[in-house]
Motif scaffolding. Structure first.
Motif, PDB file in Angstrom:
ATOM      1  N   VAL A  92     -49.391  11.923   6.732  1.00 35.32           N
ATOM      2  CA  VAL A  92     -50.405  11.240   7.533  1.00 35.32           C
ATOM      3  C   VAL A  92     -49.756  10.117   8.323  1.00 35.32           C
ATOM      4  N   THR A  95     -54.432   8.523  12.319  1.00 35.39           N
ATOM      5  CA  THR A  95     -55.448   9.581  12.237  1.00 35.39           C
ATOM      6  C   THR A  95     -54.853  10.984  12.317  1.00 35.39           C
ATOM      7  N   ASN A  97     -53.138  13.888  10.546  1.00 36.29           N
ATOM      8  CA  ASN A  97     -52.929  14.235   9.149  1.00 36.29           C
ATOM      9  C   ASN A  97     -52.413  15.662   8.980  1.00 36.29           C
ATOM     10  N   GLU A  98     -52.395  16.129   7.738  1.00 36.58           N
ATOM     11  CA  GLU A  98     -51.809  17.441   7.430  1.00 36.58           C
ATOM     12  C   GLU A  98     -52.550  18.589   8.114  1.00 36.58           C
TER      13      GLU A  98
END
Length: 254
Positions: A92, A95, A97-98
């Protein structure tokens, strides 16, 4: 100051900041870890994508990302398995992320398999005078696979009003010549004259103080105004002034 005085002043600042010492505190150090063209492109694109916020955090998280990709981003993109994508869990940056990262990896694989790579898209679809319309086309191609809506915010669209700071920075890295060992100059079929300044709060504020920019918002219209004025100073390499504007703002608190 007069236009000629401004050019002399900014040209001096370009020389001051456009050198390898710049790499020590800038995210561009990440693609400099690699020598293969595709590794440079992919590491540069992913690093530029998360290049907002604290610069140390950007650099640290970019290193973590390269580690998760086994320090071989091109090989990872082309040959990853579902298990490899699962190993990206927990990544992360603000904002991003994965969920976003997994899509980016899948999309990059599609781009290198079906669109002749990142360079292929930008070279094939380049406009006569500017790469801003090309960025919009790139976004459409980037999201031609099934995606979650949240991920689309991580690729800007200049035709929808964005200054597209991060992707313009990535394009500067790829296109500007490597004479000073900062940018890479590996995309030979795009002219540096078409590049746009990576407009952010620092370069925007300095540009306004120097009379290069009047518009208050850092958006696509502001970028067009700044482009126009920087091209008057150097029509062949206008985005070299990114170093001057950014350096004056970040390092000199101009």
């Amino acid at each position: 100051m007069t236009k000629s005085e401004l050019k002399v002043f900014l040209d001096e600042k370009v020389v001051e900041y456009n050198n390898p010492e710049f790499l020590e505190t800038d995210p561009i150090q990440i693609p400099h870890l690699f020598t293969q063209k595709e590794d440079i492109e992919i590491s540069g694109f992913l690093t530029a994508t998360i290049a907002w916020g604290n610069r140390k955090s950007i650099i640290n998280n970019s290193h973590k990302l390269m580690e998760k990709m086994g320090q071989s981003p091109y090989d990872f993109v082309l040959n990853h398995t579902d298990d490899d994508l699962e190993n990206l869990s927990g990544f992360v940056h603000r904002t991003f992320n994965e969920i976003d990262l997994r899509y980016f990896i899948r999309s990059l694989k599609n781009i290198y398999r079906k669109h002749n790579g990142l360079e292929g898209i930008f070279t094939t679809h380049q406009d006569k005078n500017s790469l801003q319309p090309t960025i919009s086309i790139f976004k459409k191609i980037f999201f031609e696979l099934p995606y979650e809506q949240r991920t689309t915010k991580h690729v800007s669209d200049p035709l929808k009003g964005s200054a597209a700071k991060r992707i313009n920075m990535f394009l500067r890295w790829m296109v500007r010549d490597a004479a000073t060992n900062v940018d890479f100059g590996i995309w030979k079929d795009i002219s540096a004259s078409k590049l746009s300044c990576p407009l952010d709060v620092h370069s925007g504020n300095v540009a306004r103080k120097l009379g290069l920019l009047k518009r208050k918002q850092n958006d696509a219209k502001a970028l067009a105004e700044l482009d126009k004025n920087l091209r008057k100073l150097d029509p062949l390499d206008p985005v070299k002034y990114d170093f001057a504007l950014f350096g004056l703002g970040v390092f000199e608190k101009f």
